[in-house]
Design a protein around this motif. Structure first.
Motif, PDB file in Angstrom:
ATOM      1  N   THR A  93       3.571  28.577   3.463  1.00  0.00           N
ATOM      2  CA  THR A  93       2.947  28.905   4.747  1.00  0.00           C
ATOM      3  C   THR A  93       2.257  27.831   5.492  1.00  0.00           C
ATOM      4  OG1 THR A  93       1.264  29.826   3.459  1.00  0.00           O
ATOM      5  CG2 THR A  93       3.067  31.385   3.790  1.00  0.00           C
ATOM      6  N   LYS A  94       2.506  26.525   4.821  1.00  0.00           N
ATOM      7  CA  LYS A  94       1.810  25.201   5.326  1.00  0.00           C
ATOM      8  C   LYS A  94       2.851  24.486   6.151  1.00  0.00           C
ATOM      9  CE  LYS A  94       0.833  22.063   2.283  1.00  0.00           C
ATOM     10  NZ  LYS A  94       0.251  21.370   1.371  1.00  0.00           N
ATOM     11  N   LEU A  95       2.601  24.378   7.319  1.00  0.00           N
ATOM     12  CA  LEU A  95       3.136  23.574   8.513  1.00  0.00           C
ATOM     13  C   LEU A  95       2.722  22.054   8.234  1.00  0.00           C
ATOM     14  CD1 LEU A  95       3.137  26.011  11.425  1.00  0.00           C
ATOM     15  CD2 LEU A  95       5.160  25.302  10.163  1.00  0.00           C
ATOM     16  N   ILE A  96       3.619  21.276   8.402  1.00  0.00           N
ATOM     17  CA  ILE A  96       3.402  19.568   8.368  1.00  0.00           C
ATOM     18  C   ILE A  96       4.048  18.837   9.497  1.00  0.00           C
ATOM     19  CG2 ILE A  96       3.286  17.678   6.983  1.00  0.00           C
ATOM     20  CD1 ILE A  96       3.808  19.767   4.528  1.00  0.00           C
ATOM     21  N   CYS A  97       3.004  18.233  10.188  1.00  0.00           N
ATOM     22  CA  CYS A  97       3.533  17.552  11.250  1.00  0.00           C
ATOM     23  C   CYS A  97       3.835  16.174  10.984  1.00  0.00           C
ATOM     24  CB  CYS A  97       2.437  17.332  12.567  1.00  0.00           C
ATOM     25  SG  CYS A  97       2.734  16.558  13.832  1.00  0.00           S
ATOM     26  N   PRO A  98       4.931  15.609  11.366  1.00  0.00           N
ATOM     27  CA  PRO A  98       5.585  14.414  10.870  1.00  0.00           C
ATOM     28  C   PRO A  98       5.050  13.523  11.486  1.00  0.00           C
ATOM     29  CG  PRO A  98       7.148  15.426  12.533  1.00  0.00           C
ATOM     30  CD  PRO A  98       5.961  16.413  12.152  1.00  0.00           C
ATOM     31  N   CYS A  99       4.362  13.503  12.742  1.00  0.00           N
ATOM     32  CA  CYS A  99       3.842  12.229  13.371  1.00  0.00           C
ATOM     33  C   CYS A  99       2.572  11.624  12.672  1.00  0.00           C
ATOM     34  CB  CYS A  99       3.367  12.799  14.788  1.00  0.00           C
ATOM     35  SG  CYS A  99       5.150  12.934  15.784  1.00  0.00           S
ATOM     36  N   HIS A 100       1.518  12.666  12.135  1.00  0.00           N
ATOM     37  CA  HIS A 100       0.421  12.004  11.613  1.00  0.00           C
ATOM     38  C   HIS A 100      -0.290  12.699  10.877  1.00  0.00           C
ATOM     39  CE1 HIS A 100       0.508  10.895  16.047  1.00  0.00           C
ATOM     40  NE2 HIS A 100       0.205   9.285  15.539  1.00  0.00           N
ATOM     41  N   GLY A 101       0.539  13.800  10.097  1.00  0.00           N
ATOM     42  CA  GLY A 101       0.140  14.365   8.975  1.00  0.00           C
ATOM     43  C   GLY A 101      -0.653  15.571   9.186  1.00  0.00           C
ATOM     44  N   SER A 102      -0.835  15.798  10.225  1.00  0.00           N
ATOM     45  CA  SER A 102      -1.822  17.415  10.526  1.00  0.00           C
ATOM     46  C   SER A 102      -1.092  18.627   9.701  1.00  0.00           C
ATOM     47  CB  SER A 102      -1.667  17.561  11.980  1.00  0.00           C
ATOM     48  OG  SER A 102      -2.719  16.605  12.773  1.00  0.00           O
ATOM     49  N   GLN A 103      -1.922  19.402   9.202  1.00  0.00           N
ATOM     50  CA  GLN A 103      -1.266  20.520   8.617  1.00  0.00           C
ATOM     51  C   GLN A 103      -2.078  21.642   9.158  1.00  0.00           C
ATOM     52  OE1 GLN A 103      -1.569  20.067   4.490  1.00  0.00           O
ATOM     53  NE2 GLN A 103      -0.682  18.166   4.395  1.00  0.00           N
ATOM     54  N   PHE A 104      -1.132  22.762   9.181  1.00  0.00           N
ATOM     55  CA  PHE A 104      -1.670  24.151   9.545  1.00  0.00           C
ATOM     56  C   PHE A 104      -1.184  25.347   8.820  1.00  0.00           C
ATOM     57  CE2 PHE A 104      -0.862  21.096  13.120  1.00  0.00           C
ATOM     58  CZ  PHE A 104      -1.746  21.171  14.186  1.00  0.00           C
ATOM     59  N   ASP A 105      -1.933  26.290   8.943  1.00  0.00           N
ATOM     60  CA  ASP A 105      -1.567  27.586   8.054  1.00  0.00           C
ATOM     61  C   ASP A 105      -0.494  28.587   9.064  1.00  0.00           C
ATOM     62  OD1 ASP A 105      -1.562  30.232   7.142  1.00  0.00           O
ATOM     63  OD2 ASP A 105      -3.581  30.072   6.454  1.00  0.00           O
ATOM     64  N   ALA A 106       0.591  28.603   8.433  1.00  0.00           N
ATOM     65  CA  ALA A 106       1.698  29.433   9.266  1.00  0.00           C
ATOM     66  C   ALA A 106       1.331  30.853   9.663  1.00  0.00           C
ATOM     67  CB  ALA A 106       3.009  29.445   8.838  1.00  0.00           C
TER      68      ALA A 106
END
Length: 138
Positions: A93-106
């Motif tokens: 349930t963890k989203l990971i942005c490919p640009c700068h590594g930000s992570q979010f709870d889905a």
């Protein structure tokens, strides 16, 4: 110009080749009015695709849908709030942005890892005829 040698042909060609690539990179991560976020309701898939306590990433629509323990659905835009990049990776349930590594709870849209500091935008979501529909006016 006196005292300054003219650039070589190789230096000019190298500079010309790098300039469009650099411009593309800046355009891909420039802040703006959230490109890619659904502007109307979009049909994502069958309700059964989202497991209880889990999430499903719909890359084509830049949306993630999660299902809580009680069976309720939540949807969030997967356009990173840091630099407007589309998020393309979901681990559990963890989203990971490919640009700068930000992570979010889905499941909540909350930031788990910077550089992003703002949560993902929540989207309306519902089930129509067994299909998940998310986005404005869903």
């Amino acid at each position: 110009m006196p005292g300054r040698p003219a650039p070589s042909r190789r230096a000019l060609l190298k500079g010309a080749a790098v300039t469009p690539v650099a411009g593309f990179g800046l355009a891909a991560c420039s802040a703006g009015d959230s490109p890619g976020r659904p502007t109307g309701p979009v049909e994502l898939g069958a309700e059964s695709e989202v497991p209880q306590g889990g999430a499903r990433l719909y890359r084509d629509h830049n949306v993630v849908v999660s299902r809580d323990a009680g069976g309720g659905l939540k949807a969030y835009s997967t356009i990173c709030t840091h630099a407007q990049c589309p998020i393309n990776k979901l681990e559990g349930t963890k989203l990971i942005c490919p640009c700068h590594g930000s992570q979010f709870d889905a499941t909540t849209g909350e930031v788990l890892q910077s550089p992003a500091t703002t949560p993902l935008k929540q989207l309306p979501v519902q089930v129509k005829n067994g299909k998940i529909v998310a986005g404005p006016e869903a």
